[in-house]
Structure formats: C-alpha cells, structure tokens
Design an enzyme around this catalytic site. Structure first.
Site, short mmCIF file in Angstrom:
data_model
loop_
_atom_site.label_atom_id
_atom_site.label_comp_id
_atom_site.label_asym_id
_atom_site.label_seq_id
_atom_site.Cartn_x
_atom_site.Cartn_y
_atom_site.Cartn_z
N SER A 116 0.62 -1.22 -0.03
CA SER A 116 -0.15 -0.06 -0.07
C SER A 116 0.83 1.18 -0.08
O SER A 116 0.54 2.26 -0.24
CB SER A 116 -0.88 0.00 1.22
OG SER A 116 -1.49 -1.10 1.52
N HIS A 137 -2.15 -3.38 -6.64
CA HIS A 137 -2.87 -3.13 -5.21
C HIS A 137 -4.32 -3.42 -5.04
O HIS A 137 -5.03 -2.53 -5.63
CB HIS A 137 -2.49 -1.67 -4.91
CG HIS A 137 -2.77 -1.07 -3.62
ND1 HIS A 137 -3.04 0.08 -3.43
CD2 HIS A 137 -2.62 -1.78 -2.33
CE1 HIS A 137 -3.24 0.17 -2.12
NE2 HIS A 137 -3.31 -0.88 -1.53
N GLU A 149 -5.24 -1.28 -8.00
CA GLU A 149 -4.29 -0.14 -8.70
C GLU A 149 -3.22 -0.81 -9.36
O GLU A 149 -2.53 -1.63 -8.51
CB GLU A 149 -3.96 0.79 -7.76
CG GLU A 149 -5.06 1.69 -7.32
CD GLU A 149 -4.68 2.77 -6.03
OE1 GLU A 149 -5.14 3.72 -5.76
OE2 GLU A 149 -3.54 2.37 -5.37
N ASN A 187 -4.93 5.95 -1.38
CA ASN A 187 -3.97 6.44 -0.47
C ASN A 187 -3.95 7.97 -0.23
O ASN A 187 -3.45 8.52 0.92
CB ASN A 187 -3.33 5.50 0.17
CG ASN A 187 -4.08 4.41 0.83
OD1 ASN A 187 -4.99 4.28 1.02
ND2 ASN A 187 -3.39 3.06 0.82
P1 NAI Z 1 -1.18 -9.79 7.19
O1 NAI Z 1 -0.28 -9.58 8.48
O2 NAI Z 1 -2.56 -10.25 7.34
O3 NAI Z 1 -0.50 -11.04 6.30
C1 NAI Z 1 0.82 -11.21 6.07
C2 NAI Z 1 1.12 -12.73 5.95
O4 NAI Z 1 2.46 -12.79 5.18
C3 NAI Z 1 1.34 -13.50 7.22
O5 NAI Z 1 0.34 -14.53 7.13
C4 NAI Z 1 2.68 -13.91 7.59
O6 NAI Z 1 2.85 -15.26 7.89
C5 NAI Z 1 3.32 -13.78 5.81
N1 NAI Z 1 4.67 -13.66 5.67
C6 NAI Z 1 5.38 -12.88 6.25
N2 NAI Z 1 6.54 -13.13 5.71
C7 NAI Z 1 6.22 -14.18 4.77
C8 NAI Z 1 7.54 -14.59 3.94
N3 NAI Z 1 8.60 -14.57 4.02
N4 NAI Z 1 7.14 -15.68 3.14
C9 NAI Z 1 5.67 -16.06 3.11
N5 NAI Z 1 4.72 -15.55 3.94
C10 NAI Z 1 5.21 -14.54 4.70
O7 NAI Z 1 -1.12 -8.61 6.25
P2 NAI Z 1 -2.30 -7.97 5.26
O8 NAI Z 1 -3.18 -7.41 5.74
O9 NAI Z 1 -2.71 -9.34 4.62
O10 NAI Z 1 -1.13 -7.26 4.11
C11 NAI Z 1 -0.46 -7.96 3.33
C12 NAI Z 1 0.07 -6.72 2.18
O11 NAI Z 1 -1.08 -6.16 1.53
C13 NAI Z 1 0.84 -5.58 2.90
O12 NAI Z 1 2.04 -5.40 2.34
C14 NAI Z 1 -0.16 -4.65 3.27
O13 NAI Z 1 0.35 -3.09 3.24
C15 NAI Z 1 -0.90 -4.82 1.88
N6 NAI Z 1 -2.21 -4.12 2.09
C16 NAI Z 1 -3.20 -4.55 2.94
C17 NAI Z 1 -4.52 -4.11 2.99
C18 NAI Z 1 -5.28 -4.30 4.22
O14 NAI Z 1 -6.31 -3.45 4.53
N7 NAI Z 1 -4.94 -5.23 5.23
C19 NAI Z 1 -5.01 -3.43 1.78
C20 NAI Z 1 -4.43 -3.31 0.78
C21 NAI Z 1 -3.04 -3.77 0.77
#
Ligand code: NAI
Length: 386
Positions: A116, A137, A149, A187
C-alpha cells in the site's frame, strides 16, 4: 496460467479466492502452516455462505476451493506466470521474498507487490530482472472491492500494465493505472477525508457524530470517524504518517496529534472496543459531545469534500492518473458516492476554490492551497469530464 500468492493473511487469502474464482490454479504460500490452515477454513465458510446465497453452485464452490494449493515451500511457485506478494509491509521482508522468488520462477513471470505504501521502483531495484516487477494493489476485502491499482515502476516493461489491465478485467475487477508515487491514487486522494475531519474536531467546531452524519447526508456510507475506527487508528495513522514523510512533510498531509493519542492509548477503534466512539456490548456506541457556538459559513461536509476534490484535481495536475481512473479509484476502492472530479464538475470549480481560499485566509496555513489546475479551469471554463 498458474497464479502464485505469497502471504496468506487477509489480503493474500482474498486475492487467492479472486484468482481461483476466475478459473486459475493458485498456489498460496506462507511461512506458517497454521496461517494456511486458517485461510483454508475461512474460505470454506465464505463458500458455504455464497452457495446459500446462490452465488455459486456447491460444485463450483468445491472447484474454487480445490484449485488452491497451500504450501510453506516457496519453491512450489516455480511454474507460476504471475506471483502476487502480500507479505507484511516491510521493505526488508519484501526484498528478501523477491530475491528468493526470482531465482525460482522463470525470467518472464510477472512479479507483483500488493504493497500500500512502499515504492515499487525501490522493490524492483533489488531484483535481478527488475523490468518484470510491478505494483498490483488490491483493496480489503479483495473479493468484494472491485478496484485494483496497477503501478508500473520506473523499470517496468511497457507491456506489463496492459497485460495486467486485461487480466484484472477478466477477473471481474476495475483496474486503474497509477504512477509510482506515495499512496498511489486512493491513499493519497483520500487523506483529507480523515485529516480535515480531525482538524474540525480539534478546533471544537463539531463533534465526531455531527461530522460523520454531515458526510453521510452527502452519500458517504460511513463518516470519517466511523471509518477510522473501523480501519484501526494504528493502520490509518501509519498510512498518513508515511504519506506525510514521503511528500517531504508537505503540511497538506500532516498527521493529527489527536489520532496519535488514540494510538498511544491503544484505543485503536472497533477492534479494541474504543476509538473516537466507545463501542458497548449491546452494539450501541457513545461519543464525546461538543456544544458549538461557532458560526460556520459553509457546511462541514462541504469543507471536507472541497479538500478531497482539490486533492483529486492535484493528482490530475501531477499526472498521477487519468481523470477517469481517479474517479474509478475512489468509487470502486473506497465506495465514495461519486467520483470527486465528477463532483467538481457538478459543483463548478469556483465553489471549491472559494471554500479553500477562505480557509487559507482564515488559517494562513499552506495546506489550504488550491491546485493550479482548478484555477486554470475556472479561467477556461473547462470541465474534467466533458
Ligand atoms: P497480514 O499480516 O494479514 O498477512 C501477511 C502474511 O504474510 C502473514 O500470514 C505472514 O505469515 C506472511 N509472511 C510474512 N513473511 C513471509 C514470507 N517471507 N514468506 C511467506 N509469507 C510470509 O497482512 P495483510 O493485511 O494481508 O497485508 C499484506 C500486504 O498487503 C501488506 O503489504 C499490506 O500493506 C498490503 N495491503 C493491506 C491491506 C489491508 O487492508 N490489510 C489493503 C491493501 C494492501
């Protein structure tokens, strides 16, 4: 084409569902088996509900689930044509994932990041074949929010955005192209929705509920304080702080100390039972009331909408995205009742200019700067969407 997803959290799981619903084989990879298991169980519940609602037959629901393979071994992504990275928001972690990944997949596989706030150009730089790296995104929850995006980095091959535009349309999404700049479209353009509301609150012009209600009257599904409470103040404040820093501390994007205090108190919003509102067990919510004696010359909602329109217009001025894409982004990514540039056309840009100029005169603060494009349009009489 096989789609790889790295990170099976909220976003990765949602994107996996979307890709599988579009008919792709999907390989979903996470570090932890428990996360993969929980992602699988959640999808199963979602599918049961969608079958009940007759969105899918139970056969289709079974196929959608069986097309997703879950693994902790990143080497399983070898045959993917597109890999979407959705791991934690850390440049260090993302760089490590990309450098591992690019030696596993073929050199013509597209590698996308769901970040993001991080620079796609910077993520690309750390890769050996940097021209196949791109931002993709999605919005939360990915299966429900149509907006995607697409963010080409400086290095991204010309044909990749067009390939992804087509693919995202095939997935039933509403894709837009954004320049690799802080906050991309949504954003960046949405910042005043929160920051202007927070300023109005800090000045004691109105309380949270009055501000929320005034925006809901204009068609927004949620007011800014309800929405910040839902997003979580830790997340919302971090995005604002990151955009502020990335724009070299432009006062337009300045974070709010009031919101910082909520973060410090761990009053993070709905998830902690308390944010701007206090959420009671019975589902009701209370807030701190303010009796205002100020004479406001324009409505609170119009002040916030004028600042939003100005931000959207400025994104056009700086060539961040097209007029159509900016309007699509705000309606399909954050459910605004209409595109901000369409709103500008309906109001007439002079109204926006007058509101912001009067704020500038009152506060003498350079955050109230009318975008040059609005002044030019007032002179020429042109509209954004003719
Ligand atoms: P989350 O914390 O729910 O999930 C991240 C996952 O990645 C975790 O399950 C973790 O175990 C895993 N992980 C970490 N390092 C890893 C690796 N080396 N190999 C494999 N898996 C790994 O995070 P979320 O909310 O799903 O966000 C993920 C990405 O999406 C971030 O970059 C965030 O900024 C972006 N994003 C999030 C939004 C939201 O509203 N939560 C909206 C749009 C984008």
């Amino acid at each position: 084409m096989i789609i790889g997803i790295i990170g099976a959290g909220a976003m990765g799981s949602g994107i996996a569902q979307v890709a599988s619903q579009a008919g792709h084989e999907v390989i979903l990879c996470d570090l932890h088996n428990e996360v993969l298991e929980s992602s699988k169980n959640k999808l199963s519940k979602v599918m049961t509900r969608l079958v009940e609602k007759e969105k899918f037959t139970s056969d289709q629901a079974d196929q959608i689930q069986s097309r997703i393979t879950r693994t902790t071994d990143i080497n399983s992504l070898a045959d993917c044509g597109l890999v979407v990275e959705a791991v934690v928001e850390s440049m260090e972690v993302k760089n490590a994932v990309f450098s591992q990944l690019e030696n596993i997949v073929s050199d013509d596989a597209i590698l996308a990041s769901n970040t993001s706030s991080l620079s796609i150009t910077s993520i690309s730089k750390s890769c050996r074949v940097s021209e196949r790296v791109v931002g993709l995104h999605f919005f939360n929850p990915a299966p429900l929010m149509p907006l995607v995006e697409i963010i080409p980095a400086l290095q991204t091959k010309d044909e990749i955005p067009a390939t992804l535009l087509k693919l995202m349309k095939d997935w039933g999404k509403a894709p837009v192209i954004a320049k690799d700049t802080p906050g991309f479209i949504v954003n960046r353009v949405a910042r005043p929705f929160y920051s202007e509301a927070l300023r109005i609150l800090d000045e004691g012009l109105a309380d949270v509920n009055t501000i929320d209600e005034s925006l809901k009257e204009k068609g927004f599904r949620m007011g800014p304080f309800e929405l910040m409470d839902l997003i979580g103040h830790d997340v919302n404040y971090a995005v604002t702080a990151s955009v502020f820093k990335s724009f070299y501390y432009d006062p337009r994007f300045k974070p709010s100390i009031t919101q910082l205090k909520l973060v410090e108190a761990d009053w993070l919003g709905r998830k902690s039972g308390r944010g701007f509102y206090k959420y009671e067990e019975d589902g009701s919510k209370s807030y701190f009331k303010v009796e205002s004696e100020n004479d406001i010359q324009y409505s609170i909602a119009e002040r916030i909408i004028a600042m939003l329109i100005n931000e959207a217009a400025d994104a056009v001025f700086w060539n961040i995205a097209s007029v159509e894409d900016i309007d699509t982004a705000m309606t399909k990514g954050v459910n605004y009742p209409k595109g901000l540039l369409q709103w500008a056309d309906e109001w007439g840009v002079t109204k926006v200019i007058n509101i912001i100029d009067s704020l500038k005169q009152h506060y003498g603060d350079s955050r109230y700067r009318v975008s040059p494009i609005l002044r030019e349009m007032a002179r020429s009489g042109k509209k954004f969407r003719s």
